[in-house]
Motif scaffolding. Structure first.
Motif, short mmCIF file in Angstrom:
data_model
loop_
_atom_site.label_atom_id
_atom_site.label_comp_id
_atom_site.label_asym_id
_atom_site.label_seq_id
_atom_site.Cartn_x
_atom_site.Cartn_y
_atom_site.Cartn_z
N ALA A 137 0.56 -1.53 -0.18
CA ALA A 137 -0.20 0.00 -0.06
C ALA A 137 1.00 0.87 0.20
N LEU A 138 2.04 1.23 0.93
CA LEU A 138 2.67 2.51 0.85
C LEU A 138 3.55 2.43 -0.66
N ARG A 139 4.35 1.62 -0.81
CA ARG A 139 4.30 1.84 -1.93
C ARG A 139 3.41 1.85 -3.65
N THR A 140 2.51 1.85 -3.54
CA THR A 140 2.09 2.17 -4.17
C THR A 140 1.39 3.95 -4.00
N VAL A 141 1.01 4.35 -2.98
CA VAL A 141 0.54 5.37 -3.03
C VAL A 141 2.19 6.67 -2.82
N ARG A 142 3.49 5.91 -2.76
CA ARG A 142 4.34 6.82 -3.70
C ARG A 142 4.73 6.50 -4.79
N ARG A 143 4.22 5.67 -5.33
CA ARG A 143 3.60 5.85 -6.71
C ARG A 143 3.36 6.93 -7.93
N ARG A 144 2.27 6.62 -7.21
CA ARG A 144 0.61 7.20 -7.27
C ARG A 144 0.02 8.08 -6.52
N PRO A 145 0.71 9.26 -6.54
CA PRO A 145 0.89 10.57 -5.33
C PRO A 145 -0.93 10.46 -5.75
N GLU A 146 -1.99 10.89 -6.25
CA GLU A 146 -2.71 11.46 -6.84
C GLU A 146 -3.92 9.89 -5.99
#
Length: 137
Positions: free
Chosen positions: A40-49
């Protein structure tokens, strides 16, 4: 001659043998987070929107599961929910500095493990790995 299906199986085997390195790298970093929380953290980092619904879709989980996941990450100081200025009903997910540092620590741990694994390979084999990765990328 090796066909694409044979190569695909070999790549799958290689990825499966890398998974334990990733899991052990995650276990080395504090606080201890589950693999899904790290994803989840990696996903948010890749797609900050991202908002909560998009995160749930990306992770392949239901909205209540994603919400609880974010609750735990927020409580750990890794993630925060910000109201969007243009639409105050929508919440955007944002990594905190602690979340960014956690991911950097995981990356550093994994890099060290991969360096050790690659260093144990004969140079010719390491060169073949590098060539194969470039071809995939």
């Amino acid at each position: 001659m090796t066909g694409p299906e044979d190569v695909a199986r070999q790549v799958l085997d290689a990825v499966e043998s890398l998974a334990p390195l990733w899991f052990s790298a995650v276990e080395d970093v504090t606080p201890r987070l589950s693999p899904r929380q790290v994803m989840a953290l990696r996903t948010v980092r890749r797609r900050p929107e991202l908002n909560l619904t998009a995160l749930a879709e990306q992770l392949g989980v239901g909205l209540p599961t994603a919400s609880r996941l974010c609750d735990r990450l927020e409580a750990a100081g890794m993630l925060q929910r910000d109201l969007r200025l243009d639409d105050r009903r929508e919440v955007r997910l944002v990594l905190t500095e602690r979340g960014r540092q956690f991911l950097a620590d995981v990356t550093e741990s994994l890099s060290a493990r991969l360096t050790d694994a690659l260093g144990a390979m004969p140079p010719a084999e390491r060169a073949r790995v590098e060539q194969a990765l470039r071809a995939l990328g």
